[in-house]
Design an enzyme around this catalytic site. Structure first.
Site, PDB file in Angstrom:
ATOM      1  N   TYR A  84       0.840  -1.202   0.000  1.00 53.72           N
ATOM      2  CA  TYR A  84       0.000   0.000   0.000  1.00 53.72           C
ATOM      3  C   TYR A  84       0.872   1.248   0.000  1.00 53.72           C
ATOM      4  O   TYR A  84       1.939   1.285   0.618  1.00 53.72           O
ATOM      5  CB  TYR A  84      -0.885   0.004   1.243  1.00 53.72           C
ATOM      6  CG  TYR A  84      -1.985   1.055   1.248  1.00 53.72           C
ATOM      7  CD1 TYR A  84      -3.195   0.821   0.603  1.00 53.72           C
ATOM      8  CD2 TYR A  84      -1.816   2.262   1.910  1.00 53.72           C
ATOM      9  CE1 TYR A  84      -4.222   1.774   0.626  1.00 53.72           C
ATOM     10  CE2 TYR A  84      -2.827   3.215   1.928  1.00 53.72           C
ATOM     11  CZ  TYR A  84      -4.027   2.958   1.283  1.00 53.72           C
ATOM     12  OH  TYR A  84      -5.037   3.912   1.298  1.00 53.72           O
ATOM     13  N   PHE A  87      -6.279   9.279  -2.735  1.00 49.81           N
ATOM     14  CA  PHE A  87      -5.038   8.827  -3.361  1.00 49.81           C
ATOM     15  C   PHE A  87      -4.631   7.557  -2.633  1.00 49.81           C
ATOM     16  O   PHE A  87      -4.329   7.585  -1.444  1.00 49.81           O
ATOM     17  CB  PHE A  87      -3.922   9.865  -3.224  1.00 49.81           C
ATOM     18  CG  PHE A  87      -2.569   9.391  -3.729  1.00 49.81           C
ATOM     19  CD1 PHE A  87      -2.039   9.926  -4.892  1.00 49.81           C
ATOM     20  CD2 PHE A  87      -1.834   8.429  -3.042  1.00 49.81           C
ATOM     21  CE1 PHE A  87      -0.794   9.493  -5.367  1.00 49.81           C
ATOM     22  CE2 PHE A  87      -0.601   7.991  -3.507  1.00 49.81           C
ATOM     23  CZ  PHE A  87      -0.077   8.525  -4.672  1.00 49.81           C
ATOM     24  N   GLU A  88      -4.636   6.459  -3.309  1.00 50.37           N
ATOM     25  CA  GLU A  88      -4.066   5.245  -2.739  1.00 50.37           C
ATOM     26  C   GLU A  88      -3.626   4.334  -3.865  1.00 50.37           C
ATOM     27  O   GLU A  88      -4.247   4.266  -4.923  1.00 50.37           O
ATOM     28  CB  GLU A  88      -5.037   4.533  -1.796  1.00 50.37           C
ATOM     29  CG  GLU A  88      -6.346   4.087  -2.391  1.00 50.37           C
ATOM     30  CD  GLU A  88      -7.235   3.363  -1.371  1.00 50.37           C
ATOM     31  OE1 GLU A  88      -6.893   3.335  -0.180  1.00 50.37           O
ATOM     32  OE2 GLU A  88      -8.289   2.830  -1.782  1.00 50.37           O
ATOM     33  N   ILE A  89      -2.508   3.689  -3.619  1.00 53.85           N
ATOM     34  CA  ILE A  89      -1.953   2.725  -4.565  1.00 53.85           C
ATOM     35  C   ILE A  89      -1.775   1.442  -3.782  1.00 53.85           C
ATOM     36  O   ILE A  89      -1.131   1.443  -2.731  1.00 53.85           O
ATOM     37  CB  ILE A  89      -0.597   3.203  -5.113  1.00 53.85           C
ATOM     38  CG1 ILE A  89      -0.741   4.591  -5.761  1.00 53.85           C
ATOM     39  CG2 ILE A  89      -0.033   2.203  -6.109  1.00 53.85           C
ATOM     40  CD1 ILE A  89       0.578   5.251  -6.103  1.00 53.85           C
TER      41      ILE A  89
END
Length: 465
Positions: free
Chosen positions: A291, A358-360
């Site tokens: 993450y 915003f997250e990956i």
């Protein structure tokens, strides 16, 4: 003289009677006191509030009963005895204002030194391909996700334009647009003008989006009204509750997303300030991280008063304690100094969370047994509708409990803005933002959780940037 003596004798008898009665009353009170005290189970630490009520004299403090391991490590993982405690590893002290000042100092110190790109992987191996060879580039198994409505065509369009310039124009990762209704032809045509990367337009299956049938509608309405009276945003908006539940535990089950492992979530009207010249997805893949985030802040405590208690309930059932990662971000999750009222109102949760616009991340982490079984428990409790549990705190709590904190990455090198918060790195590749700014409004600086994250969850940070 005889009259005086008789009077004294009479007074002495009255005084004697008063003394006897007083002692009798005292004796009865003490007997009742010790009878009540004898009924308390001293082996149960949860009764210490009850015990301390009897010893309410100023300056008296009852001895504490400590659970072996809890004071030293901050957690105990045993069947039916899962406990967590904030142990203040950095020995911070003072008022919330003083703690904020100290945490802000920690945060600002991180921005004094110029950074480039992560150092814990050979970045040269994941540089953008030659534009002429882009079609043959071997991408990671990843997609860009955008949950949007047809009416948000302009806002998401502006985001994609900035995102293409910052990152995806160099790599051409596919976009997956998702909606709880069919996308219009106008929306599809507009999106294709912003990028020539592959695009898929998906209508979310009803069973993944709609409110579950077991939700008590009357209770839901009553709880929504209670939140609205506290001026909680979107409290009365059913679709927002659906969205929070969907992104918390159902998005990774959308059929069209099953073929992907990694995702990058973007939303309308966000900005990217940095020129990203390495493959973000291959970076996660190469380092094994699950993450990535840019902004880390406190949440509205009224929206999740039972999330942490419900989680503890789950962890103390059956053998669910086995899912907890012993190198989890527990202290960040439990911190109670900067905004102590939030911690008190949620039963011990700091409310710190990664801002998920915003997250990956690695969808296989969320699909895994540890996270998914916990989400199913939360879902059955109804908290997404009886309160307003957001996907950001749910993701964050799940990551803090079930992932190794070293596998959660702060993308310090990516400049990002979603009103009113931002991440602005001290790097040559970042433009048009003020280095180290957390919010465009100074009065919101007390909502920054990054000081706690840096102090409690970033180990070996010099090896990364």
């Amino acid at each position: 003289m005889l009259m005086i003596s008789a009077l004294n004798l009479k007074l002495s008898k009255i005084a004697l009677v008063i003394i006897v009665l007083f002692n009798l009353v005292v004796a009865i009170v003490l007997m009742e006191y010790f009878w009540n005290l004898s009924k308390i189970d001293y082996s149960n630490t949860t009764n210490w509030k009850e015990i301390s009520g009897y010893f309410n004299k100023e300056g008296y403090k009852p001895a504490k009963i400590s659970t072996p391991g809890l004071e030293g490590s901050g957690y105990v993982l045993e069947p039916g005895n899962v406990q967590f405690k904030f142990i203040n590893p950095k020995a911070k002290s003072g008022s919330p204002e003083k703690i904020l000042q100290d945490n802000d100092y920690v945060y600002q110190e991180m921005f004094k030194n110029k950074i480039t790109e992560p150092k814990d992987m050979d970045i040269e191996t994941i540089r953008p391909p030659d534009p002429e060879k882009i079609n043959s580039y071997q991408r990671a198994n990843a997609t860009i996700i955008a949950l949007v409505r047809n009416s948000e065509v302009s806002g998401i369009g502006r985001s994609i334009q900035k995102f293409e310039k910052s990152f995806n124009g160099k790599f051409k990762y596919p976009y997956t647009f998702i909606n709880d209704a069919p996308f219009s032809d106008k929306f599809k045509a507009k999106m294709r003008k912003f990028s020539d990367a592959p695009m898929e337009f998906v209508e979310i299956p009803r069973q993944l989006w709609d409110k579950p049938s077991f939700i008590d509608s009357e209770k839901e309405k009553s709880m929504m009204l209670a939140l609205a009276r506290h001026n909680v945003a979107y409290a009365m908006k059913p679709s927002y509750h659906n969205m929070c539940r969907f992104y918390s535990g159902n998005f990774y089950n959308v059929p069209e997303l099953q073929k992907y492992k990694y995702y990058w979530r973007i939303e309308p009207d966000v900005k990217f300030y940095s020129d990203i010249r390495y493959d973000i997805f291959k970076y996660l893949q190469g380092t094994g991280k699950v993450y990535g985030f840019t902004v880390n802040l406190y949440d509205i405590d009224e929206t999740l008063t039972t999330l942490w208690p419900e989680t503890l309930k789950y962890l103390n059932e059956d053998d669910n304690f086995k899912y907890v990662n012993e190198n989890g971000a527990f202290q960040w999750l439990l911190e109670n100094q900067q905004n102590p009222k939030k911690n008190a109102n949620t039963g011990g949760y700091s409310t710190c969370h990664f801002w998920s616009n915003f997250e990956i991340g690695d969808m296989d982490f969320f699909r895994g047994e540890a996270y998914n079984k916990w989400f199913q428990h939360l879902d059955q409790s109804g908290g997404f509708y009886y309160e307003r549990w957001g996907d950001a705190p749910v993701h964050s709590m799940g990551l803090a409990l079930f992932a190794d904190k070293s596998k959660i990455h702060w993308f310090r090198d990516i400049g990002y803005f979603h009103d009113p918060y931002l991440n602005c790195p001290n790097s040559d590749s970042t433009k048009n933002c003020k280095i180290g700014t957390f919010s465009r409004w100074k009065h919101l600086n007390d909502q920054n959780c990054m000081g706690s994250w840096i102090d409690y969850s970033m180990e070996g940070m010099e090896k990364v940037y």
